[in-house]
Design an enzyme around this catalytic site. Structure first.
Site, PDB file in Angstrom:
ATOM      1  N   ASN A 193      45.135  32.058  39.517  1.00 34.47           N
ATOM      2  CA  ASN A 193      46.044  31.997  40.539  1.00 34.47           C
ATOM      3  C   ASN A 193      46.889  30.931  40.923  1.00 34.47           C
ATOM      4  OD1 ASN A 193      45.326  33.338  44.146  1.00 34.47           O
ATOM      5  ND2 ASN A 193      47.238  33.355  42.945  1.00 34.47           N
ATOM      6  N   CYS A 251      44.696  32.722  51.888  1.00 34.85           N
ATOM      7  CA  CYS A 251      44.744  32.633  50.567  1.00 34.85           C
ATOM      8  C   CYS A 251      43.457  32.050  49.980  1.00 34.85           C
ATOM      9  CB  CYS A 251      46.056  32.026  50.162  1.00 34.85           C
ATOM     10  SG  CYS A 251      46.011  31.867  48.169  1.00 34.85           S
ATOM     11  N   GLY A 252      42.629  32.675  49.493  1.00 31.90           N
ATOM     12  CA  GLY A 252      41.301  32.248  49.111  1.00 31.90           C
ATOM     13  C   GLY A 252      41.324  31.272  48.005  1.00 31.90           C
ATOM     14  N   ASN A 253      41.942  31.565  47.095  1.00 35.27           N
ATOM     15  CA  ASN A 253      42.181  30.735  45.855  1.00 35.27           C
ATOM     16  C   ASN A 253      42.863  29.242  46.258  1.00 35.27           C
ATOM     17  OD1 ASN A 253      40.571  32.304  43.870  1.00 35.27           O
ATOM     18  ND2 ASN A 253      42.498  33.569  43.666  1.00 35.27           N
ATOM     19  N   ASN A 297      43.835  38.367  55.854  1.00 34.59           N
ATOM     20  CA  ASN A 297      45.024  38.974  55.216  1.00 34.59           C
ATOM     21  C   ASN A 297      44.400  40.443  55.036  1.00 34.59           C
ATOM     22  OD1 ASN A 297      43.513  38.395  53.172  1.00 34.59           O
ATOM     23  ND2 ASN A 297      45.182  37.563  51.897  1.00 34.59           N
ATOM     24  N   HIS A 324      43.857  44.100  53.082  1.00 32.88           N
ATOM     25  CA  HIS A 324      43.428  44.436  51.895  1.00 32.88           C
ATOM     26  C   HIS A 324      42.988  45.844  51.613  1.00 32.88           C
ATOM     27  CE1 HIS A 324      43.100  40.366  49.648  1.00 32.88           C
ATOM     28  NE2 HIS A 324      42.828  40.256  50.990  1.00 32.88           N
ATOM     29  N   ASN A 340      47.487  43.820  50.194  1.00 34.31           N
ATOM     30  CA  ASN A 340      47.205  43.536  48.969  1.00 34.31           C
ATOM     31  C   ASN A 340      46.058  44.724  48.277  1.00 34.31           C
ATOM     32  OD1 ASN A 340      47.778  40.499  48.773  1.00 34.31           O
ATOM     33  ND2 ASN A 340      46.919  40.757  50.664  1.00 34.31           N
ATOM     34  N   GLU A 371      49.108  41.872  44.418  1.00 32.83           N
ATOM     35  CA  GLU A 371      49.052  41.100  45.550  1.00 32.83           C
ATOM     36  C   GLU A 371      50.475  41.323  46.493  1.00 32.83           C
ATOM     37  OE1 GLU A 371      48.339  36.988  46.302  1.00 32.83           O
ATOM     38  OE2 GLU A 371      46.801  36.934  44.676  1.00 32.83           O
ATOM     39  N   CYS A 431      42.789  36.915  42.676  1.00 38.64           N
ATOM     40  CA  CYS A 431      42.966  36.856  44.171  1.00 38.64           C
ATOM     41  C   CYS A 431      41.604  36.485  45.108  1.00 38.64           C
ATOM     42  CB  CYS A 431      43.753  38.373  44.489  1.00 38.64           C
ATOM     43  SG  CYS A 431      44.017  38.372  46.338  1.00 38.64           S
ATOM     44  N   SER A 475      40.869  36.253  48.271  1.00 34.57           N
ATOM     45  CA  SER A 475      40.528  37.088  49.579  1.00 34.57           C
ATOM     46  C   SER A 475      40.373  38.528  48.963  1.00 34.57           C
ATOM     47  CB  SER A 475      41.550  37.091  50.506  1.00 34.57           C
ATOM     48  OG  SER A 475      42.940  37.223  49.801  1.00 34.57           O
ATOM     49  N   GLY A 476      40.947  38.901  48.019  1.00 33.23           N
ATOM     50  CA  GLY A 476      40.760  40.159  47.265  1.00 33.23           C
ATOM     51  C   GLY A 476      39.314  40.388  46.593  1.00 33.23           C
TER      52      GLY A 476
HETATM   53  N1  LIG Z   1      49.200  37.641  48.614  1.00 38.44           N
HETATM   54  C1  LIG Z   1      48.431  37.483  49.596  1.00 38.44           C
HETATM   55  C2  LIG Z   1      48.185  35.919  50.009  1.00 38.44           C
HETATM   56  C3  LIG Z   1      47.700  35.238  48.936  1.00 38.44           C
HETATM   57  C4  LIG Z   1      46.095  35.808  48.496  1.00 38.44           C
HETATM   58  C5  LIG Z   1      45.547  35.411  47.073  1.00 38.44           C
HETATM   59  N2  LIG Z   1      46.363  34.612  46.277  1.00 38.44           N
HETATM   60  C6  LIG Z   1      44.066  34.762  47.539  1.00 38.44           C
HETATM   61  O1  LIG Z   1      43.744  34.015  46.609  1.00 38.44           O
HETATM   62  O2  LIG Z   1      43.568  35.338  48.582  1.00 38.44           O
HETATM   63  C7  LIG Z   1      48.757  38.065  50.728  1.00 38.44           C
HETATM   64  O3  LIG Z   1      49.708  38.378  50.951  1.00 38.44           O
HETATM   65  O4  LIG Z   1      47.812  38.203  51.877  1.00 38.44           O
END
Ligand SMILES: N[C@H](CCC[C@H](N)C(=O)O)C(=O)O
Length: 295
Positions: free
Chosen positions: A13, A75-77, A170, A172, A203, A221, A230, A232-233
């Protein structure tokens, strides 16, 4: 405008990191899109801006823009790359930093083995806070957890059944699939991402349960499309699996970009437990780029 940036990636990511601790760049959504563009700009899933903290007890603020230019809450990563970035740039000498995002405060920590652990906070199950509009929908109740059939426009196949709708700061939407490699991620991912029942979009996670301690995951995402991982995913998928009784408290999440280790001691009676995520954070290169002024 000539902008100095650092390109980083966490399990594939990838991010453009901007140091705004000394001055704000005041970029427009069009300029964020330019930076994220893989042909005309640098190329990234998200742009992460580091800003000084305004609140006591907080080390930095962290502003996240998706590749489509929209600002998002978490954004977790990126949080793992964040702590490596502020250390490498000499902005702090701490191993653990308290970082304020739109959705709250998280604490990424550099580990001796080079990986980074992030306390991502507790998952949020209140549908109104995801947000998800459940009006007129009747969930298929499973234990204390609901499964939500989500009708998708123009799809011949049966409506996917979301096993989890939650927020990690965010939004999910998680579904379980038999094989992530054959799951219709690119066909149904965009339809879920932009579904009207998610007023701020979502997401879309596709989770394959391999064992009680391992899943495979693909995520389409919000604002970025399918990414190699992802963070947070991964947290959302593991929480969903634990709540359904499919997973133990520590799970390895196998993504196309690498492995993330997630731990959640929560459950039906301890939903407020924080989710801990551990994984890689790598600096790829530093450079400058001329960003057009009028985008
Ligand atoms: N696209 C995600 C943000 C980045 C999440 C993802 N890159 C992660 O590592 O959590 C959103 O709109 O909530």
């Amino acid at each position: 405008m000539l902008i100095r940036f650092t390109k980083m990636q966490g399990a594939g990511n990838d991010f453009v990191m901007l140091d705004e601790t000394r001055e704000r760049l005041n970029l427009t959504p069009g300029q964020y899109r330019f930076l994220a563009d893989r042909h005309f700009g640098v190329g990234a899933d998200q742009i992460l801006s580091v800003r000084p903290a305004l609140d006591p007890g907080i080390d930095f603020e962290y502003v996240i823009h998706n590749a489509d230019g929209g600002e998002v809450e978490q954004c977790g990563n990126g949080a793992r790359c964040f702590v490596r970035f502020v250390r490498e740039q000499g902005l702090t000498d701490k191993d653990t930093v308290r970082v304020k995002t739109l959705s709250g405060v998280i604490e990424p920590s550099l580990q001796p083995d080079g990986r980074v652990t992030v306390d991502m906070g507790a998952p949020i199950f209140d549908l109104a806070r995801v947000p998800f509009d459940a009006a007129g929908l009747t969930p298929q109740a499973v234990n204390s957890w609901s499964k939500w059939p989500l009708a998708l426009a123009g799809q011949a196949q049966a409506a996917p059944v979301l096993i989890a709708i939650l927020s990690m700061g965010n939004p999910h939407a998680v579904q379980r699939v038999d094989d992530v490699e054959t799951a219709p991620v690119l066909e149904t991912g965009p339809l879920i991402e932009g579904h009207a029942r998610f007023p701020r979009r979502v997401n879309a996670g596709f989770m394959q349960v391999v064992s009680r301690s391992q899943i495979r995951l693909r995520v389409y995402e919000r604002g970025a499309g399918e990414t190699l991982a992802c963070g947070s995913g991964a947290c959302a998928a593991v929480v969903a699996g634990i709540r359904l009784g499919l997973l133990d408290a520590r799970v390895d999440v196998l993504t196309h970009g690498g492995t993330l280790s997630i731990e959640w001691q929560g459950g039906l009676d301890a939903a407020a437990a924080p989710v801990l995520m551990t994984g890689p954070a790598t600096t790829v290169f530093e450079a400058s780029i001329n960003v057009p002024d009028h985008l």
